[in-house]
Design a protein around this motif. Structure first.
Motif, mmCIF file in Angstrom:
data_model
loop_
_atom_site.group_PDB
_atom_site.id
_atom_site.type_symbol
_atom_site.label_atom_id
_atom_site.label_comp_id
_atom_site.label_asym_id
_atom_site.label_seq_id
_atom_site.Cartn_x
_atom_site.Cartn_y
_atom_site.Cartn_z
ATOM 1 N N MET A 1 44.532 25.606 57.320
ATOM 2 C CA MET A 1 45.656 26.368 57.849
ATOM 3 C C MET A 1 46.131 27.434 56.860
ATOM 4 O O MET A 1 46.435 28.562 57.232
ATOM 5 N N THR A 2 46.177 27.076 55.571
ATOM 6 C CA THR A 2 46.647 28.034 54.566
ATOM 7 C C THR A 2 45.739 29.248 54.496
ATOM 8 O O THR A 2 46.213 30.379 54.397
ATOM 9 N N ARG A 3 44.420 29.043 54.555
ATOM 10 C CA ARG A 3 43.502 30.166 54.500
ATOM 11 C C ARG A 3 43.636 31.044 55.738
ATOM 12 O O ARG A 3 43.446 32.250 55.678
ATOM 13 N N ARG A 4 43.951 30.429 56.875
ATOM 14 C CA ARG A 4 44.187 31.220 58.079
ATOM 15 C C ARG A 4 45.417 32.098 57.898
ATOM 16 O O ARG A 4 45.446 33.247 58.346
ATOM 17 N N LEU A 5 46.428 31.544 57.246
ATOM 18 C CA LEU A 5 47.634 32.323 56.976
ATOM 19 C C LEU A 5 47.313 33.463 56.020
ATOM 20 O O LEU A 5 47.769 34.599 56.215
ATOM 21 N N ASP A 6 46.520 33.181 54.987
ATOM 22 C CA ASP A 6 46.099 34.227 54.052
ATOM 23 C C ASP A 6 45.356 35.334 54.789
ATOM 24 O O ASP A 6 45.580 36.527 54.543
ATOM 25 N N LEU A 7 44.461 34.939 55.690
ATOM 26 C CA LEU A 7 43.704 35.916 56.482
ATOM 27 C C LEU A 7 44.651 36.779 57.301
ATOM 28 O O LEU A 7 44.503 38.008 57.346
ATOM 29 N N ALA A 8 45.629 36.147 57.949
ATOM 30 C CA ALA A 8 46.584 36.892 58.765
ATOM 31 C C ALA A 8 47.361 37.904 57.929
ATOM 32 O O ALA A 8 47.581 39.047 58.354
ATOM 33 N N MET A 9 47.756 37.509 56.717
ATOM 34 C CA MET A 9 48.510 38.421 55.859
ATOM 35 C C MET A 9 47.645 39.598 55.403
ATOM 36 O O MET A 9 48.111 40.739 55.339
ATOM 37 N N LEU A 10 46.382 39.338 55.107
ATOM 38 C CA LEU A 10 45.493 40.422 54.693
ATOM 39 C C LEU A 10 45.201 41.366 55.857
ATOM 40 O O LEU A 10 45.040 42.572 55.656
ATOM 41 N N LEU A 11 45.141 40.839 57.054
ATOM 42 C CA LEU A 11 44.962 41.705 58.223
ATOM 43 C C LEU A 11 46.195 42.584 58.424
ATOM 44 O O LEU A 11 46.075 43.767 58.787
ATOM 45 N N LEU A 12 47.372 42.035 58.169
ATOM 46 C CA LEU A 12 48.594 42.841 58.239
ATOM 47 C C LEU A 12 48.556 43.966 57.204
ATOM 48 O O LEU A 12 48.915 45.114 57.495
ATOM 49 N N LEU A 13 48.077 43.649 56.009
ATOM 50 C CA LEU A 13 47.971 44.662 54.961
ATOM 51 C C LEU A 13 46.898 45.694 55.296
ATOM 52 O O LEU A 13 47.004 46.860 54.892
ATOM 53 N N GLY A 80 42.223 31.661 40.816
ATOM 54 C CA GLY A 80 41.480 31.048 41.915
ATOM 55 C C GLY A 80 41.655 31.831 43.206
ATOM 56 O O GLY A 80 42.214 32.932 43.219
ATOM 57 N N GLU A 81 41.215 31.251 44.313
ATOM 58 C CA GLU A 81 41.197 31.958 45.590
ATOM 59 C C GLU A 81 42.465 31.770 46.413
ATOM 60 O O GLU A 81 42.759 32.577 47.286
ATOM 61 N N ASN A 82 43.202 30.706 46.170
ATOM 62 C CA ASN A 82 44.392 30.444 46.969
ATOM 63 C C ASN A 82 45.548 31.352 46.569
ATOM 64 O O ASN A 82 45.605 31.862 45.444
ATOM 65 N N TRP A 83 46.470 31.524 47.507
ATOM 66 C CA TRP A 83 47.684 32.289 47.218
ATOM 67 C C TRP A 83 48.395 31.638 46.039
ATOM 68 O O TRP A 83 48.528 30.426 45.952
ATOM 69 N N HIS A 84 48.859 32.451 45.123
ATOM 70 C CA HIS A 84 49.495 31.988 43.897
ATOM 71 C C HIS A 84 50.825 32.724 43.759
ATOM 72 O O HIS A 84 51.030 33.773 44.385
#
Length: 233
Positions: A1-13, A80-84
């Motif tokens: 779920m977190t990576r999906r959220l990261d993807l959504a935020m990058l698509l917004l950007l 790392g790859e996760n949001w920090h």
């Protein structure tokens, strides 16, 4: 779920980058502040003496983009790859910078002309470089927020027409469509006033920073709940 959220935020950007590049190219003498491939091509044509093609602003945009990316990389380090929380710091800083440029454009007379325009495109390029470096660190395949060329290649090369399995076609298509719609929106805002588009970009990047931060905070809370620290008792 977190990576999906990261993807959504990058698509917004990615959408916001489409706006930024439309504003820079149409409103500030053919300068891309997010897509450096475009600037390299423009710079090459300008150096060849093509009529009406700028050299100084694309060159400075390229330099400042790299400076912004380098500073962002230094701040992020090996997270790392996760949001920090450092990711939040970078995106928040970019949002604040865009807000400041919005005020700059609203206050300065004829901000697209001369030194004023050069300052704007250089500063915005540095901010986009910082954003791109933070997005790259997250390693979300096919979404870099600043370019979609490789995304389009993947979309076509992995399509059924090419005998592929259509891997990640939805995110790829979304990235292309969003940067296109972003450019359309950016061009539309120029019909009203230059500062409006930059203000919208600042709001979107700030929203991405807040939502991404809250998502990562929730992920950490769940991880701590699932793996509690053993008691010494």
């Amino acid at each position: 779920m977190t990576r999906r959220l990261d993807l959504a935020m990058l698509l917004l950007l990615t959408f916001s980058t489409g706006m930024v590049d439309a504003i820079g190219y149409l409103g500030f003498d053919k300068v891309f502040t997010g897509n450096m491939t475009g600037n390299v091509v423009i710079l090459g044509m300008g150096l060849a003496g093509a009529d009406g093609v700028p050299v100084l602003r694309p060159a400075l945009a390229l330099v400042f983009f790299m400076v912004g990316a380098a500073l962002s990389g230094r701040i992020l380090g090996d997270i790392g790859e996760n949001w920090h929380h450092r990711t939040t710091v970078i995106f928040s800083g970019v949002a604040v910078g865009c807000a400041a440029l919005c005020i700059y454009v609203a206050v300065v007379p004829d901000p697209e002309i001369g030194l004023a325009g050069t300052i704007f495109t250089s500063a915005l390029s540095a901010l986009m470089g910082a954003q791109a470096a933070a997005a790259r660190k997250m390693k979300i395949a096919d979404v870099t927020t600043v370019v979609v060329t490789s995304t389009i290649v993947g979309l076509a090369a992995d399509s059924s027409l090419a005998g592929g399995d259509n891997v990640r076609w939805i995110r790829r298509a979304l990235a292309v469509v969003l940067i296109l719609i972003g450019a359309l929106a950016g061009a539309a805002t120029l019909m009203l006033n230059q500062w409006i588009g930059i203000a919208l970009v600042a709001v979107m990047i700030a929203a991405a920073a807040v939502i991404g931060h809250l998502g990562e905070k929730k992920r950490r809370t769940r991880a701590e709940a699932a793996d509690p620290v053993p008691s010494n008792a």
